[in-house]
Motif scaffolding. Structure first.
Motif, PDB file in Angstrom:
ATOM      1  N   PHE A  73       0.836  -1.204   0.000  1.00  0.00           N
ATOM      2  CA  PHE A  73       0.000   0.000   0.000  1.00  0.00           C
ATOM      3  C   PHE A  73       0.873   1.257   0.000  1.00  0.00           C
ATOM      4  O   PHE A  73       0.546   2.252  -0.659  1.00  0.00           O
ATOM      5  CB  PHE A  73      -0.921  -0.007   1.217  1.00  0.00           C
ATOM      6  CG  PHE A  73      -1.799  -1.218   1.306  1.00  0.00           C
ATOM      7  CD1 PHE A  73      -2.957  -1.312   0.551  1.00  0.00           C
ATOM      8  CD2 PHE A  73      -1.459  -2.286   2.133  1.00  0.00           C
ATOM      9  CE1 PHE A  73      -3.770  -2.426   0.619  1.00  0.00           C
ATOM     10  CE2 PHE A  73      -2.259  -3.418   2.205  1.00  0.00           C
ATOM     11  CZ  PHE A  73      -3.426  -3.489   1.448  1.00  0.00           C
ATOM     12  N   ALA A  74       1.980   1.199   0.744  1.00  0.00           N
ATOM     13  CA  ALA A  74       2.876   2.354   0.794  1.00  0.00           C
ATOM     14  C   ALA A  74       3.503   2.624  -0.565  1.00  0.00           C
ATOM     15  O   ALA A  74       3.750   3.776  -0.934  1.00  0.00           O
ATOM     16  CB  ALA A  74       3.960   2.135   1.847  1.00  0.00           C
ATOM     17  N   LEU A  75       3.775   1.565  -1.341  1.00  0.00           N
ATOM     18  CA  LEU A  75       4.427   1.716  -2.636  1.00  0.00           C
ATOM     19  C   LEU A  75       3.463   2.127  -3.746  1.00  0.00           C
ATOM     20  O   LEU A  75       3.874   2.737  -4.739  1.00  0.00           O
ATOM     21  CB  LEU A  75       5.130   0.416  -3.030  1.00  0.00           C
ATOM     22  CG  LEU A  75       6.328  -0.001  -2.170  1.00  0.00           C
ATOM     23  CD1 LEU A  75       6.832  -1.367  -2.592  1.00  0.00           C
ATOM     24  CD2 LEU A  75       7.434   1.037  -2.229  1.00  0.00           C
ATOM     25  N   THR A  76       2.193   1.779  -3.600  1.00  0.00           N
ATOM     26  CA  THR A  76       1.248   1.996  -4.698  1.00  0.00           C
ATOM     27  C   THR A  76       0.236   3.106  -4.454  1.00  0.00           C
ATOM     28  O   THR A  76      -0.305   3.660  -5.419  1.00  0.00           O
ATOM     29  CB  THR A  76       0.481   0.695  -4.997  1.00  0.00           C
ATOM     30  OG1 THR A  76      -0.219   0.267  -3.816  1.00  0.00           O
ATOM     31  CG2 THR A  76       1.440  -0.403  -5.430  1.00  0.00           C
ATOM     32  N   MET A  77      -0.044   3.428  -3.205  1.00  0.00           N
ATOM     33  CA  MET A  77      -1.068   4.436  -2.904  1.00  0.00           C
ATOM     34  C   MET A  77      -0.403   5.780  -2.622  1.00  0.00           C
ATOM     35  O   MET A  77       0.229   5.949  -1.575  1.00  0.00           O
ATOM     36  CB  MET A  77      -1.910   3.989  -1.703  1.00  0.00           C
ATOM     37  CG  MET A  77      -2.728   2.732  -1.962  1.00  0.00           C
ATOM     38  SD  MET A  77      -3.629   2.155  -0.493  1.00  0.00           S
ATOM     39  CE  MET A  77      -4.685   3.578  -0.152  1.00  0.00           C
ATOM     40  N   GLY A  78      -0.530   6.706  -3.569  1.00  0.00           N
ATOM     41  CA  GLY A  78       0.052   8.025  -3.386  1.00  0.00           C
ATOM     42  C   GLY A  78       1.152   8.293  -4.385  1.00  0.00           C
ATOM     43  O   GLY A  78       1.531   7.417  -5.180  1.00  0.00           O
ATOM     44  N   PRO A  79       1.699   9.502  -4.354  1.00  0.00           N
ATOM     45  CA  PRO A  79       2.785   9.858  -5.273  1.00  0.00           C
ATOM     46  C   PRO A  79       4.050   9.073  -4.953  1.00  0.00           C
ATOM     47  O   PRO A  79       4.152   8.450  -3.884  1.00  0.00           O
ATOM     48  CB  PRO A  79       2.989  11.355  -5.010  1.00  0.00           C
ATOM     49  CG  PRO A  79       2.466  11.574  -3.624  1.00  0.00           C
ATOM     50  CD  PRO A  79       1.329  10.613  -3.463  1.00  0.00           C
ATOM     51  N   PRO A  80       5.024   9.066  -5.878  1.00  0.00           N
ATOM     52  CA  PRO A  80       6.266   8.323  -5.629  1.00  0.00           C
ATOM     53  C   PRO A  80       6.943   8.770  -4.331  1.00  0.00           C
ATOM     54  O   PRO A  80       6.970   9.959  -3.999  1.00  0.00           O
ATOM     55  CB  PRO A  80       7.128   8.661  -6.851  1.00  0.00           C
ATOM     56  CG  PRO A  80       6.149   9.040  -7.913  1.00  0.00           C
ATOM     57  CD  PRO A  80       5.012   9.701  -7.205  1.00  0.00           C
ATOM     58  N   LEU A  81       7.486   7.798  -3.621  1.00  0.00           N
ATOM     59  CA  LEU A  81       8.185   8.099  -2.377  1.00  0.00           C
ATOM     60  C   LEU A  81       9.534   8.760  -2.686  1.00  0.00           C
ATOM     61  O   LEU A  81      10.221   8.384  -3.631  1.00  0.00           O
ATOM     62  CB  LEU A  81       8.410   6.819  -1.572  1.00  0.00           C
ATOM     63  CG  LEU A  81       7.171   6.215  -0.903  1.00  0.00           C
ATOM     64  CD1 LEU A  81       7.474   4.814  -0.414  1.00  0.00           C
ATOM     65  CD2 LEU A  81       6.707   7.091   0.257  1.00  0.00           C
ATOM     66  N   ARG A  82       9.893   9.733  -1.851  1.00  0.00           N
ATOM     67  CA  ARG A  82      11.174  10.429  -2.013  1.00  0.00           C
ATOM     68  C   ARG A  82      12.015  10.205  -0.759  1.00  0.00           C
ATOM     69  O   ARG A  82      11.497  10.172   0.353  1.00  0.00           O
ATOM     70  CB  ARG A  82      10.934  11.923  -2.230  1.00  0.00           C
ATOM     71  CG  ARG A  82      10.110  12.253  -3.475  1.00  0.00           C
ATOM     72  CD  ARG A  82       9.789  13.736  -3.532  1.00  0.00           C
ATOM     73  NE  ARG A  82       9.003  14.154  -2.367  1.00  0.00           N
ATOM     74  CZ  ARG A  82       8.603  15.413  -2.156  1.00  0.00           C
ATOM     75  NH1 ARG A  82       8.940  16.372  -3.014  1.00  0.00           N
ATOM     76  NH2 ARG A  82       7.896  15.712  -1.082  1.00  0.00           N
ATOM     77  N   TRP A  83      13.319  10.071  -0.975  1.00  0.00           N
ATOM     78  CA  TRP A  83      14.213   9.816   0.152  1.00  0.00           C
ATOM     79  C   TRP A  83      14.149  10.935   1.186  1.00  0.00           C
ATOM     80  O   TRP A  83      14.305  10.678   2.383  1.00  0.00           O
ATOM     81  CB  TRP A  83      15.643   9.630  -0.343  1.00  0.00           C
ATOM     82  CG  TRP A  83      15.919   8.237  -0.804  1.00  0.00           C
ATOM     83  CD1 TRP A  83      16.105   7.811  -2.073  1.00  0.00           C
ATOM     84  CD2 TRP A  83      15.993   7.076   0.040  1.00  0.00           C
ATOM     85  NE1 TRP A  83      16.302   6.448  -2.104  1.00  0.00           N
ATOM     86  CE2 TRP A  83      16.245   5.967  -0.817  1.00  0.00           C
ATOM     87  CE3 TRP A  83      15.880   6.848   1.407  1.00  0.00           C
ATOM     88  CZ2 TRP A  83      16.381   4.669  -0.338  1.00  0.00           C
ATOM     89  CZ3 TRP A  83      16.018   5.558   1.893  1.00  0.00           C
ATOM     90  CH2 TRP A  83      16.264   4.489   1.019  1.00  0.00           C
ATOM     91  N   LYS A  84      13.918  12.164   0.754  1.00  0.00           N
ATOM     92  CA  LYS A  84      13.870  13.264   1.719  1.00  0.00           C
ATOM     93  C   LYS A  84      12.664  13.142   2.648  1.00  0.00           C
ATOM     94  O   LYS A  84      12.653  13.741   3.738  1.00  0.00           O
ATOM     95  CB  LYS A  84      13.865  14.607   0.997  1.00  0.00           C
ATOM     96  CG  LYS A  84      12.575  14.945   0.269  1.00  0.00           C
ATOM     97  CD  LYS A  84      12.644  16.370  -0.280  1.00  0.00           C
ATOM     98  CE  LYS A  84      11.319  16.812  -0.874  1.00  0.00           C
ATOM     99  NZ  LYS A  84      11.363  18.206  -1.347  1.00  0.00           N
ATOM    100  N   ASP A  85      11.650  12.378   2.229  1.00  0.00           N
ATOM    101  CA  ASP A  85      10.506  12.110   3.103  1.00  0.00           C
ATOM    102  C   ASP A  85      10.697  10.829   3.906  1.00  0.00           C
ATOM    103  O   ASP A  85      10.191  10.708   5.028  1.00  0.00           O
ATOM    104  CB  ASP A  85       9.224  12.004   2.273  1.00  0.00           C
ATOM    105  CG  ASP A  85       8.875  13.300   1.556  1.00  0.00           C
ATOM    106  OD1 ASP A  85       9.099  14.372   2.156  1.00  0.00           O
ATOM    107  OD2 ASP A  85       8.396  13.239   0.412  1.00  0.00           O
ATOM    108  N   ILE A  86      11.424   9.866   3.305  1.00  0.00           N
ATOM    109  CA  ILE A  86      11.606   8.571   3.968  1.00  0.00           C
ATOM    110  C   ILE A  86      12.587   8.666   5.134  1.00  0.00           C
ATOM    111  O   ILE A  86      12.353   8.099   6.208  1.00  0.00           O
ATOM    112  CB  ILE A  86      12.085   7.521   2.948  1.00  0.00           C
ATOM    113  CG1 ILE A  86      10.993   7.260   1.909  1.00  0.00           C
ATOM    114  CG2 ILE A  86      12.483   6.222   3.650  1.00  0.00           C
ATOM    115  CD1 ILE A  86      11.435   6.327   0.800  1.00  0.00           C
ATOM    116  N   LEU A  87      13.690   9.372   4.931  1.00  0.00           N
ATOM    117  CA  LEU A  87      14.737   9.419   5.957  1.00  0.00           C
ATOM    118  C   LEU A  87      14.240   9.939   7.306  1.00  0.00           C
ATOM    119  O   LEU A  87      14.573   9.355   8.353  1.00  0.00           O
ATOM    120  CB  LEU A  87      15.925  10.246   5.445  1.00  0.00           C
ATOM    121  CG  LEU A  87      16.722   9.602   4.303  1.00  0.00           C
ATOM    122  CD1 LEU A  87      17.814  10.545   3.810  1.00  0.00           C
ATOM    123  CD2 LEU A  87      17.327   8.273   4.751  1.00  0.00           C
ATOM    124  N   PRO A  88      13.447  11.048   7.336  1.00  0.00           N
ATOM    125  CA  PRO A  88      12.932  11.464   8.650  1.00  0.00           C
ATOM    126  C   PRO A  88      12.054  10.402   9.304  1.00  0.00           C
ATOM    127  O   PRO A  88      12.074  10.245  10.530  1.00  0.00           O
ATOM    128  CB  PRO A  88      12.121  12.729   8.320  1.00  0.00           C
ATOM    129  CG  PRO A  88      12.683  13.232   7.044  1.00  0.00           C
ATOM    130  CD  PRO A  88      13.087  12.006   6.283  1.00  0.00           C
TER     131      PRO A  88
END
Length: 312
Positions: free
Chosen positions: A66-81
């Motif tokens: 769900f995290a990979l498919t629902m929503g815009p592409p994940l960005r490292w600047k959002d993942i790291l925090p």
């Protein structure tokens, strides 16, 4: 005429928002308390860090698609925090208490220190968020703490363990309090809950894996008590409690959200009474009433109400 009736919708919206928040908080208390029930089921069948590892890992893997498919592409600047928040909020909080129990700190005392999370948030609110608590908020926070002490402090046995071990649950409480406030302040805190919870669970599982390996094994125990306890922790304590915690944090102030958790110990005692036949007492009932009074004072504080209005 239109000017006379224009204020009505905002008042109705405010009333609906308050009702929604109260229902959310009630569900949070119940699901947060349910976490102790899951641990109770599983702890007789596996070491504590193995339970925490598989609780976090299964939760993260279930949420991953769900995290990979629902929503815009994940960005490292959002993942790291979120990795950092997971290390603080889940790993730091849960590991602090688990290690304290491993080193011999009485479980009752560990649970009592965990219940002081609202006070830790209150103390850290000013240096982290720049929000000084009002006298009313301090009064409500200490009343909530007094209720916890009345309800459970009477049964605490300090035990015979190294003095430094008592600092472990304190560090765990401060870790979650700090993560709560940092996530409230950070732009990364706006990530959808299913994504932030996924990243945090997976990062926590990596840390718990090291502790579990040190305990002896990272492989799951093929026992229905362990499996049932982990599934309970995944779907009720993680998906339920932590999701509701983060949702409530976005709709209200950290002080209010954590103050509501003062109700967790009495509710946990009711769970234990219903499911395990553990006794209840008048001290528990009195503690519940005192904690409720403290929560009402915090919830009705003008500063908390103003913060909730801005966030909503």
């Amino acid at each position: 005429m239109s000017e006379a009736i224009s204020p009505s919708p905002p008042r109705e919206n405010r009333s609906v928002a308050i009702v929604v928040l109260l229902v959310l908080e009630a569900a949070l208390v119940i699901s947060w308390s349910a976490g102790f029930v899951g641990i109770r089921f599983a702890i007789d069948h596996a070491p504590i860090f193995l339970i925490l590892l598989w609780r976090s890992l299964v939760s993260g893997l279930v949420l991953l698609p769900f995290a990979l498919t629902m929503g815009p592409p994940l960005r490292w600047k959002d993942i790291l925090p979120q990795i950092w928040f997971g290390a603080l909020a889940m790993s730091g909080y849960l590991a602090g208490f688990a290690l304290a129990i491993v080193f011999g700190v009485p479980t009752g005392l560990v649970a009592l220190i965990a219940d002081m999370l609202p006070l830790a948030v209150a103390i850290l609110s000013w240096p982290v968020l720049g929000q000084a608590l009002s006298a009313r908020q301090w009064l409500g926070s200490f009343l909530g703490l007094a209720g916890v002490l009345i309800a459970s402090g009477w049964s605490i046995d300090m035990g015979h363990v190294p003095l430094w071990a008592y600092g472990l649950p304190v560090l765990g409480t401060l870790s979650l309090a700090l993560a709560t406030l940092l996530q409230k302040r950070s732009p990364a805190g706006a990530m959808p809950v299913h994504r932030s919870l996924c990243v945090q669970c997976l990062s926590a599982s990596a840390i718990f894996a090291m502790f579990a390996w040190h305990e002896g094994s990272v492989l799951p125990v093929l026992d229905w008590g362990f499996i049932g306890g982990v599934l309970w922790l995944v779907f009720v304590a993680t998906f339920g409690a932590w999701s509701l915690y983060y949702i409530a944090l976005r709709k209200s102030s950290p002080t209010r959200v954590t103050s509501v958790l003062y109700l967790s110990p009495p509710v946990t005692m009711i769970w234990a009474w219903l499911m395990f036949g553990e006794p209840l007492s008048w001290a528990m009932a009195a503690g519940l009433v005192v904690s409720l009074a403290g929560i009402v004072i915090v919830a009705r504080s003008p500063a908390v109400l103003a913060g909730r209005t801005r966030d909503s």
